[in-house]
Design a protein around this motif. Structure first.
Motif, short mmCIF file in Angstrom:
data_model
loop_
_atom_site.label_atom_id
_atom_site.label_comp_id
_atom_site.label_asym_id
_atom_site.label_seq_id
_atom_site.Cartn_x
_atom_site.Cartn_y
_atom_site.Cartn_z
N ILE A 4 0.87 -1.20 -0.02
CA ILE A 4 -0.09 -0.06 -0.10
C ILE A 4 0.88 1.33 -0.07
CG2 ILE A 4 -1.67 1.48 1.74
CD1 ILE A 4 -2.91 -1.08 2.31
N VAL A 5 0.63 2.20 -0.63
CA VAL A 5 1.27 3.42 -0.64
C VAL A 5 0.50 4.61 -0.15
CG1 VAL A 5 2.30 5.32 -2.18
CG2 VAL A 5 2.53 2.80 -2.85
N ARG A 13 2.14 9.97 -5.15
CA ARG A 13 1.39 9.00 -4.81
C ARG A 13 1.17 7.85 -6.10
NH1 ARG A 13 -2.67 10.75 -2.34
NH2 ARG A 13 -4.22 10.53 -3.85
N SER A 17 3.04 4.61 -7.23
CA SER A 17 2.39 3.48 -7.18
C SER A 17 2.72 2.66 -8.77
CB SER A 17 1.03 3.79 -7.08
OG SER A 17 0.54 4.10 -5.73
N GLY A 21 4.37 -0.73 -9.42
CA GLY A 21 3.63 -1.89 -10.00
C GLY A 21 4.33 -2.49 -11.26
N VAL A 28 0.74 -3.28 -6.09
CA VAL A 28 0.22 -2.16 -5.39
C VAL A 28 -1.41 -2.42 -5.04
CG1 VAL A 28 -0.21 0.50 -5.19
CG2 VAL A 28 2.11 -0.68 -6.01
N GLN A 31 -3.91 2.66 -2.28
CA GLN A 31 -3.43 4.12 -2.05
C GLN A 31 -4.01 4.86 -0.99
OE1 GLN A 31 -2.47 6.36 -5.75
NE2 GLN A 31 -2.65 4.32 -7.09
N CYS A 50 3.59 -1.11 3.99
CA CYS A 50 2.93 0.17 3.60
C CYS A 50 4.03 0.82 3.44
CB CYS A 50 1.99 0.42 4.79
SG CYS A 50 1.22 1.93 4.33
#
Length: 200
Positions: A4-5, A13, A17, A21, A28, A31, A50
């Motif tokens: 998780i970002v 963000r 991601s 990915g 991912v 978000q 995370c």
């Protein structure tokens, strides 16, 4: 690995991601734009890691890490920050954070750090590690508390009322903090402590 970002800047963000990915072994799964969202996603999606900014609305990345530790959640936390502050690093280590990297690190460094953390290791940007280990917070818990309230503009009397201390005792704590930080006065001491992240 499922990641998780959590980052409050939308463009960063999204870019982060997308780049993560592209890696075959990284997915991912969510978000978040603030700390509360990050907690909710971690609890519902059960990611392995995370990747989190420190400065986020509602809850900081460090608040989230501390909450996960309290709840004994297995999600590992990797902090990405622009702040090379020793106090942040020390608090992160106490919260069980597994990685601490600068935002301007190359993406390859982040990917390598995530793999290391996923396999049970820890990752800290080399340029940060030495500075952080050397810069120990010289303030006691009480001095930190008093200085933090002083930073909020409270007088010695008001601080004393909040902490159930006499104004004279508060002044002694402030004087100790000023000496330890080799500051010129209270304002200078607050500035030094904040710059080093020692009032978090």
């Amino acid at each position: 690995m499922k990641v998780i970002v959590a980052e409050d800047q939308g463009m960063l963000r999204g870019a982060l991601s997308a780049l993560l990915g592209l890696e075959k072994d990284i997915e991912v799964v969510g978000q978040a734009e603030n700390g509360e969202q990050a907690i909710a996603l971690i609890e519902s999606l059960d990611p392995d890691i995370c990747v989190m900014d420190i400065e986020m609305p509602k809850m900081t990345g460090l608040d989230v890490a501390e909450r996960l530790k309290e709840r004994k959640h297995p999600c590992r936390v990797v902090i990405l920050t622009t702040f090379s502050r020793a106090g942040y690093f020390q608090r992160a280590m106490r919260a069980g954070v597994c990685g601490f990297l600068l935002k301007d690190s190359p993406i390859d460094e982040l990917v390598a750090a995530l793999r290391k953390v996923y396999s049970g290791g820890r990752a800290v940007s080399p340029e940060l590690a030495l500075t952080f280990w050397e810069a120990e917070n010289p303030l006691t818990e009480r001095e930190r508390e008093v200085l933090k309230l002083a930073a909020g503009g409270l007088s010695a009397g008001d601080i004393g009322k909040q902490l159930y201390l006499s104004a004279g005792t508060v002044r002694n704590y402030l004087s100790e903090a000023i000496q330890k930080l080799e500051a010129k006065n209270r304002i200078d001491a607050i500035g030094i402590a904040e710059k080093n992240g020692w009032l978090v």
